[in-house]
Design a protein around this motif. Sequence first.
Motif, short mmCIF file in Angstrom:
data_model
loop_
_atom_site.label_atom_id
_atom_site.label_comp_id
_atom_site.label_asym_id
_atom_site.label_seq_id
_atom_site.Cartn_x
_atom_site.Cartn_y
_atom_site.Cartn_z
N ASP A 6 -22.85 -12.96 17.45
CA ASP A 6 -23.34 -12.79 18.83
C ASP A 6 -22.26 -12.14 19.70
O ASP A 6 -22.55 -11.25 20.50
N ALA A 7 -21.02 -12.57 19.54
CA ALA A 7 -19.93 -11.99 20.31
C ALA A 7 -19.71 -10.54 19.92
O ALA A 7 -19.44 -9.68 20.77
N LYS A 9 -22.00 -8.46 18.71
CA LYS A 9 -23.12 -7.68 19.26
C LYS A 9 -22.94 -7.46 20.76
O LYS A 9 -23.21 -6.37 21.27
N ALA A 10 -22.49 -8.48 21.47
CA ALA A 10 -22.28 -8.35 22.90
C ALA A 10 -21.21 -7.31 23.20
O ALA A 10 -21.36 -6.48 24.10
N LYS A 11 -20.13 -7.33 22.43
CA LYS A 11 -19.05 -6.34 22.63
C LYS A 11 -19.54 -4.93 22.30
O LYS A 11 -19.25 -3.98 23.01
N LEU A 12 -20.31 -4.79 21.23
CA LEU A 12 -20.86 -3.50 20.85
C LEU A 12 -21.77 -2.96 21.94
O LEU A 12 -21.69 -1.79 22.31
N ASN A 13 -22.62 -3.81 22.50
CA ASN A 13 -23.50 -3.39 23.59
C ASN A 13 -22.69 -2.96 24.80
O ASN A 13 -23.01 -1.97 25.46
N GLN A 14 -21.63 -3.70 25.10
CA GLN A 14 -20.79 -3.36 26.23
C GLN A 14 -20.13 -2.00 26.03
O GLN A 14 -20.10 -1.17 26.93
N LEU A 15 -19.61 -1.75 24.84
CA LEU A 15 -18.93 -0.48 24.57
C LEU A 15 -19.88 0.70 24.48
O LEU A 15 -19.48 1.84 24.73
#
Length: 146
Positions: A6-7, A9-15
């Motif tokens: 989950d972390a 995926k969240a970082k990937l979405n942010q980038l």
Amino acid sequence: MALNLDAIKAKLNQLNKSDDKKQNLWKPEAGKTRVRIVPYVHRKENPFLELYFHYDIGKKSMLSPITFGNEDPIVEFAKQLRKTSDKDNWRLAKKLDPKLRIFAPVIVRGQENEGVKLWQFGKETYMDFLNLADNEDVGDFTDIAE
């Protein structure tokens, strides 16, 4: 210990958000703007971060390993090109040389609520700042109290 997917995926979405890629960079616009160079959080004694970049290699920019004191295969290739007497090889070698870019943390006056931004500039502007710091009437222009 397992990966926290989950972390990740969240970082990937942010980038992947296009707006986020340049949100911390500042570029001067036409007209007057007041900025304040502030101490660099990771190295308080010097706010300037010197990085060498290769531009337009496969339509991309990339950080050169010489930034960190390591050998750079592109620089080595450029040296080989210079060993020839061919003018085209010399021109290509010049294009392959990494370019120095300097980054400094700044606060943009009137936009303090946006926080610290990174200002990217070239060698001439860098030399101007170093000369200011060397001037005893100016000195440490990053000193927040002064």
